[in-house]
Design a protein around this motif. Structure first.
Motif, short mmCIF file in Angstrom:
data_model
loop_
_atom_site.label_atom_id
_atom_site.label_comp_id
_atom_site.label_asym_id
_atom_site.label_seq_id
_atom_site.Cartn_x
_atom_site.Cartn_y
_atom_site.Cartn_z
N ALA A 178 0.83 -1.21 0.00
CA ALA A 178 0.00 0.00 0.00
C ALA A 178 0.86 1.26 0.00
O ALA A 178 1.88 1.34 0.69
N LYS A 179 0.45 2.25 -0.76
CA LYS A 179 1.08 3.56 -0.75
C LYS A 179 0.42 4.41 0.34
O LYS A 179 -0.81 4.52 0.39
N MET A 180 1.25 5.01 1.19
CA MET A 180 0.73 5.78 2.32
C MET A 180 0.65 7.26 1.95
O MET A 180 1.66 7.89 1.61
N VAL A 181 -0.56 7.82 2.03
CA VAL A 181 -0.78 9.24 1.76
C VAL A 181 -1.20 9.90 3.07
O VAL A 181 -2.08 9.40 3.78
N TYR A 182 -0.56 11.04 3.38
CA TYR A 182 -0.91 11.75 4.62
C TYR A 182 -1.40 13.15 4.27
O TYR A 182 -0.78 13.87 3.48
N SER A 183 -2.54 13.53 4.86
CA SER A 183 -3.12 14.85 4.65
C SER A 183 -2.59 15.85 5.67
O SER A 183 -2.67 15.60 6.88
N LEU A 184 -2.07 16.96 5.18
CA LEU A 184 -1.73 18.07 6.06
C LEU A 184 -2.98 18.92 6.27
O LEU A 184 -3.64 19.33 5.31
N ARG A 185 -3.30 19.18 7.54
CA ARG A 185 -4.51 19.90 7.90
C ARG A 185 -4.17 21.03 8.87
O ARG A 185 -3.08 21.08 9.45
N ALA A 232 5.51 8.72 5.22
CA ALA A 232 4.52 8.61 4.16
C ALA A 232 5.20 8.48 2.80
O ALA A 232 6.37 8.85 2.63
N ASP A 233 4.44 7.96 1.83
CA ASP A 233 4.93 7.92 0.45
C ASP A 233 4.58 9.20 -0.30
O ASP A 233 5.25 9.55 -1.27
N ALA A 234 3.53 9.87 0.15
CA ALA A 234 3.08 11.08 -0.53
C ALA A 234 2.28 11.93 0.45
O ALA A 234 1.76 11.41 1.45
N ILE A 235 2.20 13.22 0.16
CA ILE A 235 1.53 14.16 1.05
C ILE A 235 0.55 15.00 0.24
O ILE A 235 0.85 15.40 -0.89
N VAL A 236 -0.62 15.26 0.81
CA VAL A 236 -1.57 16.19 0.20
C VAL A 236 -1.88 17.30 1.21
O VAL A 236 -1.85 17.08 2.42
N GLN A 237 -2.16 18.46 0.69
CA GLN A 237 -2.62 19.57 1.52
C GLN A 237 -4.13 19.62 1.39
O GLN A 237 -4.66 19.99 0.34
N SER A 238 -4.84 19.25 2.45
CA SER A 238 -6.29 19.11 2.33
C SER A 238 -7.08 20.20 3.05
O SER A 238 -8.29 20.11 3.15
N SER A 239 -6.40 21.21 3.56
CA SER A 239 -7.09 22.42 4.00
C SER A 239 -6.24 23.62 3.60
O SER A 239 -5.02 23.51 3.41
N GLU A 240 -6.90 24.75 3.44
CA GLU A 240 -6.22 25.89 2.83
C GLU A 240 -5.16 26.51 3.72
O GLU A 240 -4.10 26.93 3.25
N ASP A 241 -5.42 26.58 5.03
CA ASP A 241 -4.56 27.33 5.94
C ASP A 241 -3.62 26.42 6.74
O ASP A 241 -3.56 26.48 7.96
N VAL A 242 -2.88 25.57 6.04
CA VAL A 242 -1.90 24.69 6.69
C VAL A 242 -0.65 25.48 7.05
O VAL A 242 -0.25 26.40 6.32
N ASP A 243 -0.04 25.13 8.16
CA ASP A 243 1.18 25.78 8.61
C ASP A 243 2.24 25.75 7.50
O ASP A 243 2.54 24.69 6.94
N GLU A 244 2.81 26.90 7.20
CA GLU A 244 3.76 27.01 6.09
C GLU A 244 5.02 26.17 6.33
O GLU A 244 5.63 25.67 5.38
N TYR A 275 -3.92 9.15 -6.64
CA TYR A 275 -3.86 7.73 -6.24
C TYR A 275 -3.38 6.85 -7.40
O TYR A 275 -2.55 5.95 -7.22
N ASN A 276 -3.93 7.11 -8.59
CA ASN A 276 -3.53 6.32 -9.75
C ASN A 276 -2.05 6.48 -10.05
O ASN A 276 -1.36 5.50 -10.37
N SER A 277 -1.54 7.70 -9.94
CA SER A 277 -0.13 7.92 -10.22
C SER A 277 0.76 7.19 -9.23
O SER A 277 1.81 6.67 -9.58
N LEU A 278 0.32 7.13 -7.97
CA LEU A 278 1.12 6.43 -6.95
C LEU A 278 1.10 4.93 -7.17
O LEU A 278 2.12 4.25 -7.03
N SER A 279 -0.07 4.39 -7.51
CA SER A 279 -0.19 2.94 -7.66
C SER A 279 0.56 2.43 -8.88
O SER A 279 0.83 1.23 -8.99
N GLN A 280 0.90 3.33 -9.80
CA GLN A 280 1.65 2.94 -10.99
C GLN A 280 3.15 3.02 -10.80
O GLN A 280 3.91 2.62 -11.68
N GLU A 281 3.60 3.52 -9.65
CA GLU A 281 5.05 3.64 -9.41
C GLU A 281 5.66 2.27 -9.16
O GLU A 281 5.06 1.41 -8.52
#
Length: 281
Positions: A178-185, A232-244, A275-281
């Motif tokens: 599994a590829k691990m994705v972590y959301s920054l909030r 994590a394998d990848a990170i997403v920013q899932s809220s607008e005001d995440v700590d810089e 997700y598709n791009s990660l699963s193809q790595e």
């Protein structure tokens, strides 16, 4: 667009969500609404989806039709040399009929009637609550024999999941690929975790090298997020005001990073492509 072949014999890609809050089981907040809308929208795009959250005491089990899954319950999870029985409950989220699994235990979650979340009113236990929650999710996925292609973690209570999967489940056929994705909030907790947090993780089998980003000071929310980014394998920013500082830390890691997108339809499409791009790595 999604790169899914229109072949009915092809198994749908599996996405596992580990969420801190999900509406309608909890009051609507930006975090709980994302926990509800994102998995359902991704499900509609052709993925197979399951999602997990804590069974907080404020959840009305009768109204939300939670019921215990006996065949998944009963495992003892050891934390700080104490055993804690794992209880698994499940509900079906309408209108998508998506299954939501709840991680429960009498030591970390109140029986009923809590007016606030245990992460707030029993904050001294948050380090162990996180450890139990993540371990509970992994034990349940093993029993389900459900092999996710991507595990997406949202909310700081899920921050240990990337490290647990990478280093405690490396030989597990259900989880190792599994590829691990972590959301920054933007959501955070006040103060710091128990001073023995790192010691408890070492007792669970983690090495000093794996815990290096915790440093030698009490762990605050920002340090916890850095630990999640490290594993994590990848990170997403899932809220607008995440700590810089955290955004910069994620970018400097060199790992795939998805910036904040916006409304849920745009977000779910961007995440599906990610997700598709990660699963193809």
């Amino acid at each position: 667009m999604l790169k899914l072949k229109q072949d009915l014999s092809m198994e749908k890609p599996k996405i596992l969500y580990i969420s801190q809050e999900i509406s309608p089981y909890l009051a609507e907040t930006p975090l709980s609404v994302l926990g509800r809308d994102l998995p359902q929208s991704v499900l509609e795009k052709g993925f197979e989806v399951r999602t997990f959250m804590p069974r907080y005491g404020s959840i009305n089990e009768r109204r939300n039709q939670l019921h215990e899954v006996i065949r998944l319950s009963g495992v003892n999870i050891s934390i700080d040399d104490s055993d804690h029985p794992l209880i698994i409950k499940v509900a079906t989220l309408q209108p998508s009929r998506m299954q939501v699994y709840f991680i429960d235990n009498d030591d970390y979650f109140l029986r009923s009637g809590a007016k606030a979340l245990e992460t707030e009113i029993m904050a001294d236990d948050n380090d162990e609550r996180m450890m139990f929650f993540v371990r509970g999710v992994l034990e349940t996925v093993r029993k389900l024999r459900w092999d996710p292609a991507v595990i997406h973690c949202t909310g700081w209570i899920s921050a240990l999941a990337p490290m647990y999967v990478k280093h405690m489940a490396a030989d597990d056929p259900s989880l190792a690929r599994a590829k691990m994705v972590y959301s920054l909030r933007s959501e955070k907790f006040d103060g710091t975790l128990d001073p023995r947090f790192a010691e408890k993780l070492r007792m669970a089998g983690f090495t000093d090298a794996e815990l290096a980003s915790l440093g030698d000071q009490p762990v605050d929310w920002k340090t916890l997020n850095r630990l999640a980014i490290d594993h994590a394998d990848a990170i997403v920013q899932s809220s607008e005001d995440v700590d810089e500082e955290l955004i910069e830390y994620a970018r400097k890691s060199g790992k795939p990073f998805l910036p904040y997108v916006g409304d849920i339809e745009q977000t779910s499409q961007a995440y599906a492509d990610f997700y598709n791009s990660l699963s193809q790595e």
